[in-house]
Design an enzyme around this catalytic site. Structure first.
Site, PDB file in Angstrom:
ATOM      1  N   THR A  28     -20.041  15.439 101.318  1.00  0.00           N
ATOM      2  CA  THR A  28     -20.542  14.441 100.301  1.00  0.00           C
ATOM      3  C   THR A  28     -20.296  12.869 100.858  1.00  0.00           C
ATOM      4  OG1 THR A  28     -20.428  16.009  98.442  1.00  0.00           O
ATOM      5  CG2 THR A  28     -20.393  13.751  97.766  1.00  0.00           C
ATOM      6  N   GLU A  47     -18.087  25.201  94.755  1.00  0.00           N
ATOM      7  CA  GLU A  47     -17.407  24.216  94.661  1.00  0.00           C
ATOM      8  C   GLU A  47     -17.226  23.316  93.402  1.00  0.00           C
ATOM      9  OE1 GLU A  47     -16.207  19.842  97.255  1.00  0.00           O
ATOM     10  OE2 GLU A  47     -18.166  20.886  97.630  1.00  0.00           O
ATOM     11  N   ASP A  87     -21.346  25.994  98.845  1.00  0.00           N
ATOM     12  CA  ASP A  87     -20.780  24.483  98.823  1.00  0.00           C
ATOM     13  C   ASP A  87     -22.247  23.656  98.897  1.00  0.00           C
ATOM     14  OD1 ASP A  87     -20.051  21.667  99.292  1.00  0.00           O
ATOM     15  OD2 ASP A  87     -18.881  22.307 101.007  1.00  0.00           O
TER      16      ASP A  87
END
Length: 279
Positions: free
Chosen positions: A95, A70, A90
């Protein structure tokens, strides 16, 4: 014949645990937040640090393998999926959860060969839940076999989705409208945990009957997609056709019947594909 990728799976579990320890330690510290595509699309130094660590460890052991990460893509590297053994990573799925210390964050590591996902590891590190799936060999959470609910009646279903990070008013209207359509079928309810990988794993556990989202990416879906299918579920395109890892949209469901019923209700949000092709 020996399984050529079993060692890779075991290594991925080890790496996910190491990454999870870094993430959990960072949750106790001040978080430096940066923006990506929108004010709601966040990245932290920990995302970048964890991805660099994961890729570095894998490259050391498997120097000929390819990577789609990512934060690497965000930094300008491509996300083309080839036939080569490819790790799809990822470093922190969820997040925004991480920034707010909402306790659902995951490390997601998928592994594809010939464009087909061979195994996936999703480590929900705050919960200490290690989800794994290996093509043809089942799915597990902390060693316990996973099985989808098998629910076929959408009126008895619990569905997971997300509001996403796109704050364009027209996109937000479609997202809300899709939820309204499903709620008015009616279904039992809609939930959102804040991480695509964990959402899909919850379908694999039978805790939810389906998950759908548009605007996510291959690193959100790769690992969890094999965990769902190996638990007896299905993954498909948001339009109801075959699942395409690079399409940035997915329905993961306990049964084909539930998945197709959701697809019938959804208004599609136009999003760029991860491989740059036109949808």
């Amino acid at each position: 014949m020996a399984d050529p990728w079993e060692e890779c799976l075991e290594f991925a579990v080890q790496i996910a645990r190491k990454a999870g320890a870094v993430v959990c330690a960072a949750l106790k510290e001040d978080v430096s937040v940066m923006l990506k595509s929108s004010p709601a699309d966040l990245v932290t130094a920990t995302d970048q640090k964890v991805e660099e660590m994961i890729i570095s460890l894998i490259k050391e052991k498997y120097p000929s393998h390819s990577f789609i990460g990512e934060e690497s893509v965000a930094a300008g590297k491509g996300s083309t999926l080839t036939d080569c053994p490819t790790w799809i990573i990822d470093p922190i799925d969820g997040t925004t959860n991480f920034v707010h210390r909402f306790p659902f964050v995951a490390i997601s590591i998928g592994f594809a060969v010939n464009k087909q996902v061979e195994f996936g590891v999703v480590y929900s590190c705050v919960e200490d839940k290690m989800y794994t799936g290996r093509r043809g060999k089942g799915s597990f959470c902390n060693g316990q076999t996973l099985q989808v609910s098998g629910q076929k009646d959408i009126t008895k279903s619990m569905i997971i989705t997300e509001l996403g990070s796109n704050r364009n008013p027209e996109v937000v209207k479609i997202v809300i409208s899709n939820m309204e359509r499903l709620l008015c079928i009616p279904i039992h309810g809609i939930r959102a945990v804040g991480t695509a990988a964990v959402n899909m794993c919850l379908v694999a556990t039978g805790g939810a009957d389906a998950y759908y989202e548009m605007g996510i990416h291959c690193w959100d879906m790769a690992a969890a997609s094999i965990i769902v299918t190996e638990a007896g579920g299905v993954v498909m395109d948001a339009k109801g056709g075959p699942f395409d890892l690079m399409s940035c949209r997915v329905i993961a469901a306990s049964t084909k019947e539930i998945g197709e019923r959701i697809a019938k209700e959804l208004q599609i949000i136009a999003v760029p594909r991860d491989d740059g092709k036109r949808i």
